[in-house]
Design an enzyme around this catalytic site. Structure first.
Site, PDB file in Angstrom:
ATOM      1  N   TRP A 136       0.873  -1.189   0.000  1.00  9.72           N
ATOM      2  CA  TRP A 136       0.000   0.000   0.000  1.00  9.72           C
ATOM      3  C   TRP A 136       0.901   1.227   0.000  1.00  9.72           C
ATOM      4  O   TRP A 136       1.614   1.478   0.964  1.00  9.72           O
ATOM      5  CB  TRP A 136      -0.914   0.016   1.232  1.00  9.72           C
ATOM      6  N   GLU A 208       7.508  -1.495   0.948  1.00 10.87           N
ATOM      7  CA  GLU A 208       7.452  -1.235   2.394  1.00 10.87           C
ATOM      8  C   GLU A 208       8.364  -2.266   3.047  1.00 10.87           C
ATOM      9  O   GLU A 208       8.209  -3.464   2.783  1.00 10.87           O
ATOM     10  CB  GLU A 208       6.049  -1.483   2.940  1.00 10.87           C
ATOM     11  N   ASP A 241       9.380   2.688   1.167  1.00 12.66           N
ATOM     12  CA  ASP A 241       8.267   3.464   1.701  1.00 12.66           C
ATOM     13  C   ASP A 241       8.225   3.197   3.203  1.00 12.66           C
ATOM     14  O   ASP A 241       7.731   2.170   3.655  1.00 12.66           O
ATOM     15  CB  ASP A 241       6.969   3.020   1.011  1.00 12.66           C
ATOM     16  N   GLN A 244       5.220   3.896   7.704  1.00  9.92           N
ATOM     17  CA  GLN A 244       4.848   3.384   9.028  1.00  9.92           C
ATOM     18  C   GLN A 244       6.066   3.004   9.867  1.00  9.92           C
ATOM     19  O   GLN A 244       5.965   2.848  11.070  1.00  9.92           O
ATOM     20  CB  GLN A 244       3.944   2.159   8.857  1.00  9.92           C
ATOM     21  N   LYS A 270       3.436   9.263   7.614  1.00 10.47           N
ATOM     22  CA  LYS A 270       2.576   9.181   8.800  1.00 10.47           C
ATOM     23  C   LYS A 270       3.299   9.514  10.111  1.00 10.47           C
ATOM     24  O   LYS A 270       2.845  10.339  10.889  1.00 10.47           O
ATOM     25  CB  LYS A 270       2.052   7.759   8.925  1.00 10.47           C
ATOM     26  N   ARG A 404      -3.952  -5.835  12.839  1.00 15.27           N
ATOM     27  CA  ARG A 404      -2.739  -5.020  12.859  1.00 15.27           C
ATOM     28  C   ARG A 404      -2.770  -4.238  14.164  1.00 15.27           C
ATOM     29  O   ARG A 404      -3.722  -3.508  14.429  1.00 15.27           O
ATOM     30  CB  ARG A 404      -2.723  -4.088  11.659  1.00 15.27           C
TER      31      ARG A 404
HETATM   32  C1  PLP Z   1       3.093   2.232   3.720  1.00 11.02           C
HETATM   33  C2  PLP Z   1       2.185   3.355   3.292  1.00 11.02           C
HETATM   34  N1  PLP Z   1       2.599   4.190   2.329  1.00 11.02           N
HETATM   35  C3  PLP Z   1       1.845   5.203   1.897  1.00 11.02           C
HETATM   36  C4  PLP Z   1       0.585   5.423   2.419  1.00 11.02           C
HETATM   37  C5  PLP Z   1      -0.241   6.539   1.909  1.00 11.02           C
HETATM   38  O1  PLP Z   1      -0.193   7.587   2.803  1.00 11.02           O
HETATM   39  P1  PLP Z   1      -1.343   8.722   2.795  1.00 11.02           P
HETATM   40  O2  PLP Z   1      -2.603   8.039   3.207  1.00 11.02           O
HETATM   41  O3  PLP Z   1      -0.818   9.709   3.792  1.00 11.02           O
HETATM   42  O4  PLP Z   1      -1.391   9.275   1.440  1.00 11.02           O
HETATM   43  C6  PLP Z   1       0.108   4.579   3.416  1.00 11.02           C
HETATM   44  C7  PLP Z   1      -1.230   4.797   3.969  1.00 11.02           C
HETATM   45  O5  PLP Z   1      -1.820   4.001   4.632  1.00 11.02           O
HETATM   46  C8  PLP Z   1       0.923   3.511   3.861  1.00 11.02           C
HETATM   47  O6  PLP Z   1       0.510   2.664   4.805  1.00 11.02           O
END
Ligand code: PLP
Length: 440
Positions: A136, A208, A241, A244, A270, A404
């Site tokens: 994601w 991620e 990414d 989190q 975040k 989670r």
């Molecule tokens: C790993 C990761 N990257 C990017 C995003 C996207 O971030 P945003 O919702 O601030 O656009 C999320 C959102 O849940 C995420 O979990």
């Protein structure tokens, strides 16, 4: 009608529904690890809001930074760099592993990935992007196209040139090969398929370090070294990414530092803003220089805005002052031990996984077949909420039902004990009800 009822009606009648179930009450306050609704119920927030409130909701340092910055400057012409932005950029540069150094400060995680992917395309001259199954990265066009845990259906074609690698999930091996431990055949096969399909215009692989929305999947040791090498060999940039995982949740400053693998671009979001929209794409001098020479542009209304940057600084300083990185490691171990204890008592807990204070609990009908227990997941999550614990359940048809669990890094042992007691009770009661064939 009392005002809260009016507001509940407004919630039903005046908002566009954007996915997922809405909490049935209006929420009036959030402080530390707790949220209070208009019915006066106090709920333990074990999702840190939307995984952003790592320093807890409305931390006094965040509140002070917002107030102070609001008095000084909220927003500026995008070509003017405020003090807070210069300070935050220096602070991030001091923390990230080299050669990462330069930050582009934007608003959301999606936007930081959008910017990182644009940069990778400009640097490589390619456009192909590889993502991991279950990933994601956001909801905007390029970030959404490389996301495979989000809902892609109904919006027509995504950006061209996106490929998926099967995710390294040993518990539910996507190629039905591993069972206890991922031996990275998924990566080998995935790269072979990508090599067959590529047009040669490769740009980036985005990942991620822990696949959170995909069910808190922790890739096996050596996975990202192999990915790093695969990117080098193909002339692609590696983007981590760390929306989190940056700034402490895993019990390390970044996943990159924990893994000992440095990407070409790291995105953070975040956990940087403490609840305020703030994100960054961070890269090396070399990549930034080439991108600049080729005309890199990401000139938005809120790039380098002063108020979010002031908050980001306050968040990082709070993490340092309160030793929250170490705390995530210690309390993560404590929470994990409690979850493993529950696993001893409930056959339905197939696996407890994750790192630091980013943990996943997979629910199954039985441990041998590992058939996902979606009904138990949905009902127990609802019951937890009734009992005062908010947790996120990730349910994907063939990919399992996974809680989670990610409380703020400021959570106390007592709050963890309370959450574990609620989980225990919710699981016990729901399983009893299901055995008696009652309940929805
Ligand atoms: C790993 C990761 N990257 C990017 C995003 C996207 O971030 P945003 O919702 O601030 O656009 C999320 C959102 O849940 C995420 O979990």
């Amino acid at each position: 009608m009392p005002p809260s009822n009016d507001l509940k009606v407004a919630m039903d009648e005046c908002l566009v529904r954007y996915g997922g179930d809405l909490y049935p009450e209006i929420v009036v306050a959030a402080k530390g690890a707790w949220v209070r609704d208009s019915a006066g119920r106090e709920i333990l927030d074990f999702t840190s809001g939307q995984m952003c409130a790592t320093v807890g909701h409305s931390h006094p340092a965040v509140v002070a930074a917002i107030k102070e910055s609001a008095e000084q400057a909220i927003h500026l012409f995008s070509g003017m760099i405020p003090e807070s932005v210069a300070r935050l950029a220096r602070k991030i540069a001091d923390l990230v592993p080299r050669p990462l150094k330069r930050s582009l400060l934007v608003s959301t995680g999606s936007e930081s990935n959008e910017a990182a992917l644009k940069m990778a395309k400009l640097i490589t001259g390619g456009f192909e992007v590889v993502g991991l199954g279950g990933s994601w990265h956001g909801v905007t066009s390029a970030a959404g196209a490389a996301s495979f845990a989000s809902d892609r259906r109904g919006y027509g074609p995504t950006v061209p040139g996106v490929f998926a690698l099967p995710e390294p999930n040993a518990y539910r091996c996507p190629i039905e090969h591993c069972r206890e431990r991922c031996d990275m055949t998924c990566l080998k096969v995935g790269l072979q398929l990508f090599d067959m399909q590529t047009s040669g215009a490769r740009a980036a692989l985005i990942a991620e370090p822990v696949l959170s929305a995909g069910g808190v999947i922790v890739p096996p040791p050596g996975y990202f070294e192999t990915v790093r090498e695969a990117c080098r060999a193909r002339g692609m940039l590696l983007i981590f990414d760390e929306a989190q995982t940056a700034f402490g949740r895993l019990g390390a400053p970044f996943a990159a530092t924990k893994l000992g693998v440095v990407p070409d671009i790291m995105t953070v979001s975040k956990t940087l803003g403490g609840g305020i929209p703030l994100a960054a794409a961070i890269t090396s001098d070399e990549i930034e220089q080439t991108a600049h020479e080729r005309g890199f542009a990401h000139y938005t209304s809120h790039v380098s805005d002063p108020l979010p940057a002031a908050v980001g600084l306050a968040v990082i300083e709070t993490i340092e002052r309160e030793s929250l990185v170490e705390r995530a490691g210690e309390l993560g171990a404590y929470l994990r031990a409690g979850l493993l204890d529950l696993q001893q008592r409930y056959e339905a807990i197939g696996e407890v996984r994750g790192e630091g204070l980013l943990l996943g609990v997979e629910l199954v009908k039985d441990r041998e077949s590992r058939e996902p227990h979606h009904e138990l997941g949905a009902r127990t999550t609802r019951r937890c909420l009734e009992l005062g614990l908010s947790m996120n359940i990730r349910r994907r048809p063939e990919r399992g039902s996974v809680w989670r669990i990610a409380p703020p890094l400021t959570v106390t042992r007592e709050e963890i004990d309370t959450a574990l007691q609620i989980l225990d009770r919710a699981l016990g009661e729901t399983l009893d009800e299901m055995a008696r064939g009652s309940g929805a």
